[in-house]
Write a protein that holds these residues in place. Structure first.
Motif, short mmCIF file in Angstrom:
data_model
loop_
_atom_site.label_atom_id
_atom_site.label_comp_id
_atom_site.label_asym_id
_atom_site.label_seq_id
_atom_site.Cartn_x
_atom_site.Cartn_y
_atom_site.Cartn_z
N GLY A 117 0.82 -1.21 0.00
CA GLY A 117 0.00 0.00 0.00
C GLY A 117 0.85 1.26 0.00
O GLY A 117 0.51 2.26 -0.65
N TRP A 118 1.97 1.22 0.72
CA TRP A 118 2.88 2.37 0.73
C TRP A 118 3.45 2.63 -0.67
O TRP A 118 3.55 3.78 -1.10
N VAL A 119 3.83 1.56 -1.34
CA VAL A 119 4.36 1.72 -2.71
C VAL A 119 3.28 2.31 -3.62
O VAL A 119 3.55 3.20 -4.43
N ASP A 120 2.05 1.85 -3.46
CA ASP A 120 0.94 2.38 -4.26
C ASP A 120 0.75 3.88 -4.01
O ASP A 120 0.51 4.65 -4.94
N GLN A 121 0.87 4.28 -2.73
CA GLN A 121 0.75 5.71 -2.40
C GLN A 121 1.85 6.51 -3.08
O GLN A 121 1.61 7.60 -3.63
N LEU A 122 3.07 5.98 -3.04
CA LEU A 122 4.21 6.67 -3.65
C LEU A 122 4.06 6.78 -5.16
O LEU A 122 4.44 7.79 -5.77
N LYS A 123 3.50 5.76 -5.79
CA LYS A 123 3.30 5.79 -7.24
C LYS A 123 2.39 6.94 -7.66
O LYS A 123 2.54 7.51 -8.74
N LYS A 124 1.44 7.27 -6.80
CA LYS A 124 0.44 8.30 -7.13
C LYS A 124 0.92 9.72 -6.81
O LYS A 124 0.32 10.69 -7.26
N ALA A 125 1.97 9.83 -6.01
CA ALA A 125 2.44 11.15 -5.58
C ALA A 125 3.50 11.70 -6.53
O ALA A 125 4.22 10.95 -7.18
N ARG A 126 3.60 13.03 -6.56
CA ARG A 126 4.60 13.71 -7.40
C ARG A 126 5.14 14.93 -6.66
O ARG A 126 4.48 15.49 -5.81
N GLY A 127 6.35 15.33 -7.05
CA GLY A 127 6.91 16.58 -6.54
C GLY A 127 7.09 16.59 -5.04
O GLY A 127 7.49 15.60 -4.44
N HIS A 128 6.76 17.74 -4.43
CA HIS A 128 6.98 17.89 -2.99
C HIS A 128 6.13 16.91 -2.19
O HIS A 128 6.58 16.42 -1.14
N ALA A 129 4.92 16.61 -2.66
CA ALA A 129 4.07 15.64 -1.95
C ALA A 129 4.75 14.28 -1.91
O ALA A 129 4.71 13.58 -0.88
N PHE A 130 5.38 13.89 -3.01
CA PHE A 130 6.14 12.64 -3.03
C PHE A 130 7.30 12.70 -2.04
O PHE A 130 7.52 11.77 -1.27
N ASP A 131 8.04 13.81 -2.08
CA ASP A 131 9.21 13.97 -1.21
C ASP A 131 8.85 13.73 0.26
O ASP A 131 9.51 12.97 0.96
N GLN A 132 7.78 14.41 0.70
CA GLN A 132 7.39 14.31 2.11
C GLN A 132 6.89 12.90 2.45
O GLN A 132 7.25 12.35 3.48
N LEU A 133 6.09 12.33 1.56
CA LEU A 133 5.58 10.98 1.81
C LEU A 133 6.71 9.96 1.84
O LEU A 133 6.74 9.08 2.71
#
Length: 199
Positions: A117-133
């Motif tokens: 599930g964490w990997v799935d969350q990371l796949k959907k995130a981009r930019g600063h949102a990805f960085d923080q997650l």
């Protein structure tokens, strides 16, 4: 006695380190069931088996996370942390698979549902949102497993597990360092890790 002492000194000089001595005694792939006591260096406990599983499952989600950092992150610090994670867990994954086979201690081929599930969350995130997650998930995960590594390294009677714990300790410390270098580690993440420490 003098002969034994001389041989012992010669062997210790020849091997140079405990890691080399253990590696030299690893059975070849396909060697029979069970591991001679001289190779394994001691019984494998339930904690040891749990540790092998955790190392394997960490690699199964953190290697994809490290790859995602190269394409989804907005900061070079996150990309750098992702490369450390990818490289470190690639090496640990190879070692844990070898040790699992040598010790006849099965390990999983999939990350946990939560980790996937964490990997799935990371796949959907981009930019600063990805960085923080990325930092939130990986710093919390590394902090929690760091506690287990310390317990295993301090108590295991098995030489292969001890070697793996030493390597995992160094790898996880490096990963926590590069994650902290991003400047994105929050108090909430550290509090989450602290909440898992037995009182």
């Amino acid at each position: 006695m003098a002969v034994i002492a001389t041989v012992s000194v010669w062997l210790s000089q020849r091997n140079g380190s405990a890691d080399e001595a253990v590696s030299a005694n690893l059975p070849v792939s396909g060697a029979g069931q069970g591991v001679p006591r001289a190779v394994s260096g001691g019984a494998v406990t339930e904690l040891d088996k749990t540790f092998l599983t955790k190392v394997r499952q960490a690699g199964l989600w953190e290697m994809p996370a490290g790859r995602l950092a190269q394409t989804h992150a907005s900061s070079e610090a996150i990309k750098r942390a992702g490369m450390h994670v990818l490289d470190g867990h690639s090496k640990l994954d190879q070692l844990v698979r070898e040790d699992s086979e040598a010790l006849n201690a099965p390990i999983p081929d999939q990350a946990t549902a939560e980790q996937q599930g964490w990997v799935d969350q990371l796949k959907k995130a981009r930019g600063h949102a990805f960085d923080q997650l990325f930092v939130d998930l990986l710093r919390a995960s590394h902090g929690k497993v760091f506690i287990t590594i310390g317990e295993v390294r301090a108590t295991t009677k098995n030489a292969l597990v001890r070697r793996l714990a030493t390597q995992a300790n160094n790898t996880v410390q490096d990963h926590m360092d590069v994650l902290e270098d991003t400047g994105l580690v929050t108090d909430a993440t550290l509090d989450d890790v602290a909440s898992t420490i037995p009182k």
